[in-house]
Design a protein around this motif. Structure first.
Motif, PDB file in Angstrom:
ATOM      1  N   ARG A 141      24.834  17.262  75.289  1.00  9.73           N
ATOM      2  CA  ARG A 141      25.494  17.683  73.923  1.00  9.73           C
ATOM      3  C   ARG A 141      26.620  18.459  74.121  1.00  9.73           C
ATOM      4  NH1 ARG A 141      20.203  18.118  71.213  1.00  9.73           N
ATOM      5  NH2 ARG A 141      20.438  20.330  71.351  1.00  9.73           N
ATOM      6  N   ARG A 142      26.579  19.518  74.929  1.00 11.44           N
ATOM      7  CA  ARG A 142      27.574  20.390  75.360  1.00 11.44           C
ATOM      8  C   ARG A 142      28.671  19.958  76.167  1.00 11.44           C
ATOM      9  NH1 ARG A 142      26.795  26.020  78.598  1.00 11.44           N
ATOM     10  NH2 ARG A 142      26.893  24.689  80.425  1.00 11.44           N
ATOM     11  N   ALA A 143      28.142  18.973  76.876  1.00 16.64           N
ATOM     12  CA  ALA A 143      29.136  18.204  77.819  1.00 16.64           C
ATOM     13  C   ALA A 143      29.958  17.250  77.268  1.00 16.64           C
ATOM     14  CB  ALA A 143      28.656  17.510  79.015  1.00 16.64           C
ATOM     15  N   SER A 144      29.390  16.429  75.933  1.00 17.47           N
ATOM     16  CA  SER A 144      30.157  15.679  75.118  1.00 17.47           C
ATOM     17  C   SER A 144      30.851  16.436  74.214  1.00 17.47           C
ATOM     18  CB  SER A 144      29.032  14.786  74.705  1.00 17.47           C
ATOM     19  OG  SER A 144      28.220  15.372  73.618  1.00 17.47           O
ATOM     20  N   GLY A 145      30.941  17.609  73.996  1.00 17.86           N
ATOM     21  CA  GLY A 145      31.589  18.441  72.839  1.00 17.86           C
ATOM     22  C   GLY A 145      30.942  18.637  71.877  1.00 17.86           C
ATOM     23  N   GLY A 146      29.562  18.856  71.715  1.00 20.34           N
ATOM     24  CA  GLY A 146      28.837  18.735  70.577  1.00 20.34           C
ATOM     25  C   GLY A 146      28.443  20.281  70.448  1.00 20.34           C
ATOM     26  N   GLY A 147      29.065  21.238  71.065  1.00 18.38           N
ATOM     27  CA  GLY A 147      28.945  22.580  70.765  1.00 18.38           C
ATOM     28  C   GLY A 147      27.989  23.171  72.027  1.00 18.38           C
ATOM     29  N   ARG A 148      27.731  24.504  71.991  1.00 23.68           N
ATOM     30  CA  ARG A 148      26.964  25.230  73.278  1.00 23.68           C
ATOM     31  C   ARG A 148      25.535  25.108  72.780  1.00 23.68           C
ATOM     32  NH1 ARG A 148      30.541  27.356  76.752  1.00 23.68           N
ATOM     33  NH2 ARG A 148      32.572  27.812  76.069  1.00 23.68           N
ATOM     34  N   GLY A 149      24.628  25.091  73.879  1.00 24.04           N
ATOM     35  CA  GLY A 149      23.369  24.972  73.510  1.00 24.04           C
ATOM     36  C   GLY A 149      22.963  26.457  73.353  1.00 24.04           C
ATOM     37  N   ARG A 150      21.841  26.840  73.222  1.00 18.43           N
ATOM     38  CA  ARG A 150      21.351  28.082  73.078  1.00 18.43           C
ATOM     39  C   ARG A 150      20.467  28.445  74.529  1.00 18.43           C
ATOM     40  NH1 ARG A 150      18.034  28.861  67.738  1.00 18.43           N
ATOM     41  NH2 ARG A 150      17.343  26.473  68.142  1.00 18.43           N
ATOM     42  N   GLY A 151      20.596  27.858  75.720  1.00 16.32           N
ATOM     43  CA  GLY A 151      20.168  28.108  76.755  1.00 16.32           C
ATOM     44  C   GLY A 151      18.986  27.737  76.955  1.00 16.32           C
ATOM     45  N   GLY A 152      18.116  26.756  76.091  1.00 16.34           N
ATOM     46  CA  GLY A 152      16.859  26.338  76.258  1.00 16.34           C
ATOM     47  C   GLY A 152      15.777  27.514  76.474  1.00 16.34           C
TER      48      GLY A 152
END
Length: 226
Positions: A141-152
């Motif tokens: 999602r982050r790579a596709s521009g969907g926002g930064r993840g929370r690091g799992g």
């Protein structure tokens, strides 16, 4: 002529002792505490209210089960400092100076290998396939521009030097994989140090084995004479 009195030697500056980084499985500890509470509740109730052979059966069962439950859930931990890695598994404690550690490997379990090719499993750092899949989805999602993840972050492993969240520009990683990355960094930086040399030692956890064996023997005798 006056002879000068000898001066006492100046105190040597104290060398700070590095604090262990402690890693545990929060889910394992929580599950173990619940299982221990349930076993003790049922066992003590049978000891107090039981009749005939029931109290003896309850005692034998508690002696057998309680150490094993604690060994597989609450006991496992990994302690890391600047000189060594200490692995507390269900039935053994392994102390590995960094100079004796060859590598860490992660597959379906996390393991440490020594220079002599001995392998020890890290029970306190279980592999979470679900966490890895979640991290992969967040990274996609982050790579596709969907926002930064929370690091799992899954609640964190450890209490004395956890890994924290992923770096802002770094890949999203599962929590246990981040712990293994941190151990690999410690190995890389501390392996050549003078204080990190020594021999690998392995000690059996007789404090766990002895009551479990005693409970198993007593339970077998009671069942055999019943």
């Amino acid at each position: 002529m006056t002879t000068p009195e000898p001066q006492p030697p100046s105190p040597q500056p104290s060398v700070p002792v590095s604090k262990d980084r402690v890693y545990r499985s929060p889910a394992g500890v929580a599950g173990g505490v619940l299982l221990l509470a349930l076993a003790l509740w049922l066992g003590i109730d049978a000891l107090v209210a039981g009749e005939g052979r029931t109290p003896w059966m309850a005692l034998a069962t508690l002696l057998f089960l309680v150490p094993l439950i604690a060994a597989y859930t609450v006991r496992p931990a990994v302690f890391a400092d600047e000189d060594r890695l200490r692995v507390r598994n269900p039935f053994r404690v392994i102390v590995l100076p960094w100079g004796q550690v060859a590598s860490f490997r992660s597959g379906y379990s996390n393991e440490v290998f020594t220079e002599s090719d001995d392998k020890y499993q890290l029970w306190a750092i279980p592999v979470s396939l679900r966490g890895r899949k979640k991290a992969v989805r967040q990274e996609a999602r982050r790579a596709s521009g969907g926002g930064r993840g929370r690091g799992g972050v899954l609640g964190g492993l450890g209490g004395g030097g956890g890994t924290g969240s992923a770096a802002a520009d770094g890949p999203v990683r599962a929590e246990t994989d981040k712990v293994m990355d941190e151990l690999r960094e410690l190995l890389e930086t501390r392996k050549p140090a003078d204080g990190s040399q020594g021999e690998v030692t392995v000690r059996w956890a007789y404090e766990v084995l002895a009551p479990a064996v005693a409970g198993a023997v007593l339970l077998a005798v009671l069942l055999g004479t019943g």
